[in-house]
Scaffold this active site. Structure first.
Site, short mmCIF file in Angstrom:
data_model
loop_
_atom_site.label_atom_id
_atom_site.label_comp_id
_atom_site.label_asym_id
_atom_site.label_seq_id
_atom_site.Cartn_x
_atom_site.Cartn_y
_atom_site.Cartn_z
N HIS A 72 0.80 -1.23 0.00
CA HIS A 72 0.00 0.00 0.00
C HIS A 72 0.83 1.29 0.00
O HIS A 72 0.54 2.24 0.74
CB HIS A 72 -0.94 0.01 1.21
CG HIS A 72 -2.04 -1.02 1.14
ND1 HIS A 72 -2.52 -1.54 -0.03
CD2 HIS A 72 -2.77 -1.62 2.14
CE1 HIS A 72 -3.49 -2.40 0.22
NE2 HIS A 72 -3.66 -2.48 1.52
N HIS A 79 -9.84 2.28 0.43
CA HIS A 79 -9.73 1.18 1.39
C HIS A 79 -10.78 1.24 2.51
O HIS A 79 -10.49 0.92 3.66
CB HIS A 79 -8.31 1.17 1.99
CG HIS A 79 -7.83 -0.17 2.41
ND1 HIS A 79 -8.41 -0.90 3.41
CD2 HIS A 79 -6.82 -0.93 1.95
CE1 HIS A 79 -7.75 -2.03 3.56
NE2 HIS A 79 -6.78 -2.09 2.68
N GLU A 107 -11.50 -3.31 -2.82
CA GLU A 107 -10.51 -2.37 -3.35
C GLU A 107 -10.36 -2.61 -4.84
O GLU A 107 -9.66 -3.54 -5.25
CB GLU A 107 -9.18 -2.58 -2.64
CG GLU A 107 -9.26 -2.44 -1.13
CD GLU A 107 -8.19 -3.28 -0.43
OE1 GLU A 107 -7.00 -3.03 -0.64
OE2 GLU A 107 -8.56 -4.20 0.32
C1 BGC Z 1 -4.53 -6.29 2.06
C2 BGC Z 1 -4.45 -7.00 3.36
C3 BGC Z 1 -4.08 -6.00 4.41
C4 BGC Z 1 -5.15 -4.96 4.44
C5 BGC Z 1 -4.97 -3.81 5.37
C6 BGC Z 1 -5.61 -5.29 2.17
O1 BGC Z 1 -5.72 -4.58 0.99
O2 BGC Z 1 -4.72 -7.14 0.98
O3 BGC Z 1 -3.53 -8.05 3.29
O4 BGC Z 1 -3.94 -6.60 5.66
O5 BGC Z 1 -5.28 -4.38 3.18
O6 BGC Z 1 -3.97 -3.74 6.13
#
Ligand code: BGC
Length: 376
Positions: free
Chosen positions: A137, A211, A342
């Site tokens: 991210h 998110h 997402e």
């Molecule tokens: C990921 C997860 C992660 C989460 C937030 C998601 O987009 O795929 O693995 O733990 O975001 O932390």
């Protein structure tokens, strides 16, 4: 005598009508508007704002320009009762302290890049590692942890917020100055729309997403909520959630959501550590005309539809929530308290030539739209 009983029954009918009207169709009095207030400041005194977007139909959303975080989303149920359907904190300090990307814009690259390494035109790049041995991210300080310039707007049919951020060359290891604009808008069709736009002065990977963690019931876990994903394949991952490169048919696997089913139905069978969905689904849909995902909450009747121009969606069932986070109103967020959808290009695409391209080059425009639509 007959007259008196007629009056009584008429009165009873009247009371019944009033009661039914009050219960079933609570009148919504709000009108389309957007307002701004202070949401506090960062440790270095940078001020942060909170915006409230309302439509005529009873939707009410708060967004801050810190990370573009949607902090609350009030959506009416079939009886007109509004509930906050996103996870998060009551105040800025919660988000500054610790957050699993609650409600935020994620970038410069949503999801994982294996070992934080990739090559473009033969040049090697290394990004900070923040998820085991991998980059997740956008790194330690991704787009979810910066203050965006923000400007609210209102037209006859829409209210919104234009968020702008200039991500400098080498920021979080990424090449090129990336000029990013994300526009949030809300209309009277109960559509919450995200328009993403970016340009760069050096080739760079870009994969922006939103998110938010949803719980259409407003509380409890999400296992009974029914999910439909128009995806006949998903990207297979290793134990650290890095794609192996294989696109596998969902048919006969727990990843088959081509017919709606409760999220909890095959959840255990997904395996993984922690158990649950944290996978990129390869969407069969193309463009905004066709619904890609539909989630239904049986008790409240709330429905959420997703329309997107992206080729994939990370369906994450909140597996890593472990009860250690106390969110809004002291609510403890446990495993499966919320789901994320997402919309995105596939994880680790810069290392998979066969995946849709995520490298943006000077002179090109990164332009993509996703819509979350609510009904009951
Ligand atoms: C990921 C997860 C992660 C989460 C937030 C998601 O987009 O795929 O693995 O733990 O975001 O932390």
């Amino acid at each position: 005598m007959k007259k008196a009983s007629q009056i009584i029954s008429l009165a009873a009918v009247f009371v019944l009508i009033v009661a039914l009207t009050a219960g079933c169709c609570k009148k919504n009095t709000q009108t389309m508007n957007v307002t701004q207030e202070s949401f506090g400041m960062l440790a270095d005194s940078t001020p942060v704002s909170l915006y409230t977007l309302t439509n005529d139909k009873g939707i009410n959303m708060n967004v801050t320009n810190y990370g573009g975080i949607i902090t609350s989303l009030m959506v009416p149920d079939k009886n007109g009762k509004s509930e906050d359907i996103v996870l998060g904190y009551d105040s800025l300090s919660g988000y500054l302290d610790k957050t699993p990307y609650f409600g935020a814009i994620v970038g410069r690259y949503g999801n994982r890049i294996a070992k934080g390494a990739f090559r473009i035109d033969g040049n090697e790049f290394h990004l900070p590692i923040n998820d085991g041995p991998n980059h997740l991210h956008g790194g330690i300080q991704g787009f979810d942890k910066v203050v965006w310039d923000a400007k609210e707007f209102k037209t006859d049919s829409t209210v919104g917020l234009v968020l702008h951020y200039l991500s400098k060359d080498t920021e979080m290891g990424y090449p090129g100055n990336l000029d990013v604009t994300v526009t949030y808008s809300l209309n009277n069709n109960n559509e919450l729309r995200f328009d993403y736009l970016a340009t760069t002065d050096k080739p760079t990977p870009v994969n922006l997403t939103q998110h938010s963690y949803f719980n259409l019931a407003g509380d409890g876990d999400i296992k009974e909520q029914e999910m439909l994903i128009k995806a006949s394949k998903y990207t297979v991952v290793d134990s650290l959630l890095i794609p192996t490169g294989e696109l596998r048919d969902v048919k006969g696997t727990p990843f088959d959501f081509t017919a709606a089913k409760p999220i909890g139905k095959d959840l255990e069978a997904t395996g993984g550590n922690p158990i649950g969905y944290d996978h990129n689904f390869v969407l069969d849909t193309k463009g905004l005309e066709e619904v890609a995902i539909k989630v239904t909450e049986p008790k409240s009747g709330r429905v959420m539809e997703v329309y997107t121009q992206e080729p994939g969606v990370q369906f994450y069932s909140g597996n890593f929530l472990d009860g250690t986070i106390k969110g809004k109103g002291g609510k403890v967020y446990k495993q499966y308290s919320g789901f994320c959808l997402e919309t995105q290009h596939f994880p680790d695409s810069p290392n998979h030539a066969a995946f849709p391209n995520t490298i943006l080059r000077p002179g090109e425009k990164y332009k993509t739209t996703t819509i979350y639509k609510f009904s009951k």
